[in-house]
Structures are given as C-alpha cells and as structure tokens.
Design an enzyme around this catalytic site. Structure first.
Site, mmCIF file in Angstrom:
data_model
loop_
_atom_site.group_PDB
_atom_site.id
_atom_site.type_symbol
_atom_site.label_atom_id
_atom_site.label_comp_id
_atom_site.label_asym_id
_atom_site.label_seq_id
_atom_site.Cartn_x
_atom_site.Cartn_y
_atom_site.Cartn_z
ATOM 1 N N ASP A 277 0.659 -1.378 0.301
ATOM 2 C CA ASP A 277 -0.305 -0.198 0.087
ATOM 3 C C ASP A 277 0.963 1.226 -0.116
ATOM 4 O O ASP A 277 1.689 1.430 0.445
ATOM 5 C CB ASP A 277 -0.971 -0.160 1.388
ATOM 6 C CG ASP A 277 -2.370 1.135 1.645
ATOM 7 O OD1 ASP A 277 -2.912 1.080 0.606
ATOM 8 O OD2 ASP A 277 -1.414 1.649 2.678
ATOM 9 N N GLU A 319 0.808 -0.437 -5.162
ATOM 10 C CA GLU A 319 -0.016 -0.198 -5.435
ATOM 11 C C GLU A 319 0.787 1.798 -5.281
ATOM 12 O O GLU A 319 0.602 2.262 -4.425
ATOM 13 C CB GLU A 319 -1.375 -0.071 -4.094
ATOM 14 C CG GLU A 319 -2.349 0.933 -4.128
ATOM 15 C CD GLU A 319 -2.389 1.924 -3.345
ATOM 16 O OE1 GLU A 319 -3.360 3.397 -3.955
ATOM 17 O OE2 GLU A 319 -1.947 2.833 -2.526
HETATM 18 C C1 GLC Z 1 -3.924 3.733 -0.352
HETATM 19 C C2 GLC Z 1 -4.870 2.969 -0.163
HETATM 20 C C3 GLC Z 1 -6.041 4.273 0.149
HETATM 21 C C4 GLC Z 1 -5.556 4.825 1.845
HETATM 22 C C5 GLC Z 1 -4.113 5.202 1.489
HETATM 23 C C6 GLC Z 1 -3.794 5.424 2.788
HETATM 24 O O1 GLC Z 1 -3.459 4.592 -0.995
HETATM 25 O O2 GLC Z 1 -5.695 2.110 -1.117
HETATM 26 O O3 GLC Z 1 -7.739 3.457 0.575
HETATM 27 O O4 GLC Z 1 -6.724 5.649 2.311
HETATM 28 O O5 GLC Z 1 -3.235 4.317 0.511
HETATM 29 O O6 GLC Z 1 -3.675 3.886 3.738
#
Ligand code: GLC
Length: 642
Positions: A277, A319
């Site tokens: 993430d 991500e």
């Molecule tokens: C990622 C997740 C998102 C979250 C962010 C902070 O982008 O997809 O939902 O708010 O991380 O953890």
C-alpha cells in the site's frame, strides 16, 4: 533474466528437491543484491550489526514458514508465472460488506465459482482504531484479525480452503504508516525515544515547515498538511495521509527489520499476493515531494529480494497511483529490472478509460499508452475500472497539451462531467478532496453510477439503460483482454449503484469514497435468473466474457499487446498475439453514435482468412459494407485468429 527466473532455473536443475538446500541457494543468489540495496540505504560503516541481524532474521523467518507453504513455494518455482495466466480472474471486496465476516465469505465460494472469479483481494481485516480508520488502512497491528471479521483461525481456515479450491488471496500490507494506536506509536507517545525514532517525529515545527514547502497534500479537505502535533509527547509527527496515520521512518534499519518480519508473517497466513500500500511514499527527503524517490525503489527491491529468499511463491503488487511513467518503475529498472513488484495497478489505463468515456475520444489513451516504456516480461498489470478509492486525474499535462487542450480546463471538464455539474451528463459521481487552492479534485462513485445507470433507472429510460449496460460491458471487456489480472470491484458485476448511506455516519461522512463501497446486494443476486433485469444482463454478459477469457490462452499476458491506430478518434483497437498464428483483436467504440473504420488492415492481419470473422462477444459474424466496419455505440468486439 530477473532473480525469480534464476531461482526457477536452479530449482528445476537441482536433481534432489531439497527445500532447505534451495533456500541456501536462493540466499546466495540474492545476497549481492540484498547487500547492495541494504548498504545503499544503511551505509556499512554504521550498520554492520544490522546487516548481521538481517542475515539471522532471514534464516529464522524461513525456519518458521509453515511446511505446507514451503511445499507450495517449490511448486510455484517449478511452474510458470501463474499471475500472467488467462485463467486468473480477480475480485476486490470488503469482507463486512460482502457477507458479514470471513466465515460468511467462505460460504460464498460458489458465487465466485459461478462468475469465474478465482483471485480475491480482501480489504484490510486487521485491528484498527474505533471510529475513523481510513477503511482499515490505519492499522493497529499487521497480523491480528479484527474481531468483526472473525479470528486468526477463521483466516487460516479460509486460506486452507482457498488452496484446496485453487483460489488466490491478496491482502494489504500497509507498509508506509501505522495508526496512532499501534503499539510503537503508543510507546512513542509515552516518551520512549526508541519508538519515537520509528516515525518521523520532531520537537518543533522547524523541520516540518521546511518539508511542507514541497509536500503535496493527499487529503487536503480532511487532513490538510503532512504533520500533526501530538500533545502526549509534545512532538510533531509526519502524517502524510490522515492525522491518525503516522509515517514509518525507514531511514531507521530497525523499522525495516521489524516490517520485514511482519511482511513474512503475513504471508505465512497463506497470502499469495501482498498489496504494498502507498509504496511511492516510503522514503522522505526534504526539498522533494517525497514520492517515487530512488531510495523508495531500493527499499521495495530489498523487501522483495528478502521475501523471495524466504517465500519464493509469494508476489508483490505495487499500489502506486502515480504518473504512468512512474508506475512502470515499480517493476524495477536497470539492475533492479523485474526485481521490485511482479504486479502493479494499471492506474493509467483506468484513468484513461474514464477520460475516454467523458470525452468520447481515445486520442489521449493512445498517446499516453504509447508514451509508456514496455514492462519487464515477467511482470504484469492488475487491470481494473473501479476500486475502493477515488479516480485521480493523473494524466501527463504535456500529452493533454499536444492534443490542443488546456490541462486545467480539461480536468475541470472531467470533474464537471462526472460530479453532476453538467445537466446533460449521464454520470452521477461525487467530488473527492477538491482543493480550492489548486483546483484539483478527484472523482468517486460506483462504475454503474458513473456510467449512467443510476440516472437512466431514475428516468426509467430503456434506451439510456441499454447504453449504460453497454458501457459497463465495454470497459470490463477491455480489462479482461488487456493482459494481466482483471480485477472486478465487488458489486460492479451486477451494476451496483452509489451507496449514499455514508452521509449518516460521522466517521465516514467527510470521505466520499464510501459512496463506492456498497453492501453486496444478495437480494438482486437471488433474482439473476430473470434475464430482463439490467443487473442480470450485466452479470451474465460478464460471466460469459470471463468464460471466454479463461478458455483462450491468447488472453494470457505474454507481453504481446499492440495498439492499432484506425484514424477514427472514437475507436480503441488493440491486438494481442498468442502463439504463431493466434491473435485477439479488441475493438470498442467510445462514441454515442455508430462509427465506421476501414477494414483492409484487419484483413491483412489475417482475421478474415476463414471468411467473415465471428465476434466472440455477440456470437455474430462481422458484417462489412463497402470495406467498412460499423461499430455500434459502446460496442465491444472480440475477434479471434487461430
Ligand atoms: C492506499 C489505499 C487508500 C488509503 C491509502 C492510505 O492508497 O488504497 O484507500 O487511503 O493507501 O493508506
């Protein structure tokens, strides 16, 4: 050849399949890279002891990996890249919105089977603060299952079942930050210097104010700025996301070692893919925007090289919702090529598809995709239309300008189109994190509502309903055929509309992403046999397309995708090639009017050698008029050459 291929080669050459000997070989093969990456982040002169700790840790982590998973790791080493196969079909869901909890999810395995889904991304299921928790992305622990989802035993039972059923599981690893209730944060608040050093904490605002000069705001409406004053410890802490999400300080090697332990232990629960993430934010440097820094890439590669030694069957998803040319770098470049994440979200394709729907044109899509360098052959995309997050408008300004458009005005148009500022727009989305200082904003809403189904149903307009269904099918048809793992967002398979109930919940009302996090509508699902329902049409068409994908190897990601330029600005055409003769031609019309394209080049590609080709989507032969092919509004065509 990347490191994974070297391990595969070694594993298949070794006569006697001794798992422990293979661990030693993997460690030996990755050691130079691990050492390089580690010492570039944590210079030798100060961190010899930490490197020694890392070596000990790798052996310990390997020793405690469950034997069943060690066996699976070896099987995966001996097979191909499963994540590039046409047989993989993904879905993302919130466990509590899908069917209560982990056990409830297990009961629904037949539903996934019926649709053809065999890869699940479960949104965070670990403990988190009460009230606001960014949907669980503020973690109170990395391994403890929150009791609303069940127990660790329930999770183990689920992953056991998944292995039996050939399902793959992806879980998040919130690698950039913890919640302010995480044990380290609590100790830091009590004044423990060691744990204050696990985060970026400062005694006054001098350094934070220097950082702030360059740091963009992620949540400007609800959490402006990137630092939070914590009275309990009388210090400022870096909080790039929400004020209750504390950024981990990876300049401290202890943090890396602890997080590596958490990562491996997470995979020991039976996780196949770890979603890294917000990994673009992992390294911070004053005077920069602190995203996509070279050190962040070194850190990701270091995690990967270590994980690969201990658990070679597990892969990483990046991500990184950043510019197209930056996303691709998370597959690794130069010496790290193919050695960072195996999979990345194709956020560029996603955002470009939404741009094409609003503009009815594909020019920016072609331009942007042509602009991105090819990915490493062993890496692949997660292709998706919607997820739990917003849609950001991260297109390259220069490319927008090359089309003769003004980037700011163009983005304003997209926000107006999707966020109900234009009467004629079919879309019913909401604005997310509008920043009046910059004019930036993002879009939320379910795919069906953004694609006009909500409005069409309100108006009881059959023509608009059909048009919306066609758009939904067309976009899914693209992600199914693009090469990589298609990921459907749960509910989209039945055209679920926006869920406005978040407005009545204090912990959610300021975060409009909740509008696209609906409850799974089992009532509608129980009526899917009624083929006249729009939801049923969507479900059954997607089911059919998934089935076609899974039965045709040409849909696998074999790095053979090419864009075909037709000269018609409303049309998208791309071709995927399989073995010698095999090919798949995908044609779509983003316009509300029928469009024609010339077909000589399609013939030259060999799609007419057996007479008029069959469109796999409609099961009809293509009809040509005077050498022209007419494509209906929002029509998706799949032609196969074999
Ligand atoms: C990622 C997740 C998102 C979250 C962010 C902070 O982008 O997809 O939902 O708010 O991380 O953890």
């Amino acid at each position: 050849m990347n490191q994974a291929n070297i391990h595969r080669l070694v594993a298949t050459q070794l006569k006697q399949k001794d798992a422990d000997a293979l661990f030693d070989l993997r460690l030996a093969a990755n050691l130079p890279l691990i050492q390089n990456l580690f010492s570039s982040l944590y210079p030798d002169e100060h961190h010899k002891a930490h490197f020694q700790k890392l070596m000990d840790l790798l052996s310990r982590l390997y020793a405690s990996r469950p034997s069943e998973l060690k066996k699976q790791d070896l099987e995966r080493l001996n097979s191909g890249n499963w994540y590039q196969s046409e047989k993989i079909m993904g879905m993302q869901l919130y466990v509590e919105h899908f069917n209560k909890n982990l056990n409830g999810l297990k009961e629904k395995l037949p539903y996934f089977k019926d649709l053809g889904v065999n890869f699940l991304h479960l949104m965070p299921i670990t403990t988190r603060p009460k009230g606001e928790s960014d949907g669980g992305y503020a973690v109170n622990s990395y391994l403890q299952v929150d009791k609303r989802y069940g127990t660790k035993e329930d999770l183990l039972a689920l992953t056991f079942e998944f292995r039996k059923e050939g399902m793959y599981l992806m879980l998040d690893f919130v690698v950039n930050h913890t919640s302010n209730e995480f044990s380290w944060a609590k100790k830091a608040m009590k004044g423990d210097k060691k744990y204050q050093g696990y985060y970026y904490t400062f005694e006054d605002y001098t350094i934070p104010s220097e950082f702030e000069k360059n740091l963009p705001e992620v949540f400007p409406e609800t959490s402006p700025g990137s630092f939070t004053y914590v009275p309990e410890m009388n210090r400022w802490v870096m909080t790039v996301f929400n004020s209750y999400q504390w950024d981990l300080n990876y300049t401290n090697p202890e943090v890396f070692l602890e997080m590596l332990t958490n990562l491996v232990k997470l995979t020991d629960l039976g996780v196949d893919v770890v979603r890294f993430d917000a990994l673009a934010f992992l390294w911070k440097k004053m005077g920069t925007i602190s995203q996509n820094l070279p050190e962040a890439h070194d850190l990701v590669a270091l995690f990967r090289m270590c994980l690969q030694v201990v658990a070679p069957g597990v892969i990483l998803l990046a991500e990184a919702i950043v510019a197209p040319t930056d996303i691709i770098k998370y597959f690794g470049e130069d010496q790290k090529r193919g050695n960072e994440c195996e999979v990345a979200y194709n956020a560029s394709l996603m955002a470009l598809l939404w741009n094409s729907i609003a503009t009815k044109r594909t020019s920016l899509l072609y331009k942007s995709l042509d602009h991105v360098p090819p990915k490493p052959v062993d890496c692949t995309w997660i292709n998706y239309i919607r997820c739990h997050d917003d849609i950001g408008l991260g297109y390259e300004n220069q490319l927008i300008q090359e089309l003769g458009w003004n980037p700011d005005m163009h983005r304003k148009f997209l926000l107006d189109y999707y966020c109900q500022h234009l009467d004629w727009s079919p879309s019913k989305g909401l604005m997310f994190m509008y920043n009046p200082k910059t004019g930036d904003g993002r879009i939320t809403g379910s795919s069906a509502s953004l694609l006009g189904l909500e409005k069409a149903l309100e108006l009881k307009d059959d023509v608009l309903i059909t048009e919306s269904i066609n758009k939904i099918v067309m976009l899914h048809g693209i992600i199914l055929a693009f090469g990589g793992i298609p990921l459907i967002y749960a509910g989209d398979e039945i055209g679920t509309l926006n869920d406005y109930s978040f407005r009545n919940d204090n912990s959610k009302k300021d975060d409009s992403r909740w509008v696209n996090r609906p409850m799974q509508d089992w009532d509608t699902i129980s009526k899917l046999d009624n083929r006249n329902l729009p939801q049923s049409k969507i479900y059954h068409t997607l089911q059919k397309l998934i089935n076609i994908r899974k039965s045709n190897p040409v849909f696998a990601d074999n790095n053979s995708l090419s864009l075909c330029h037709t000269g018609n600005d409303h049309i998208l055409v791309f071709e995927k090639r399989g073995n010698v003769r095999e090919g798949l031609l995908v044609l779509c019309n983003f316009d509300e009017n029928a469009q024609v394209i010339e077909t000589g080049w399609i013939k030259r590609l060999g799609y007419f050698t057996k007479g008029d080709p069959l469109d796999l989507v409609s099961d009809r032969k293509l009809v040509m008029k005077s050498g022209l092919l007419e494509i209906a509004p929002y029509q998706l065509i799949w032609l196969k050459r074999d």
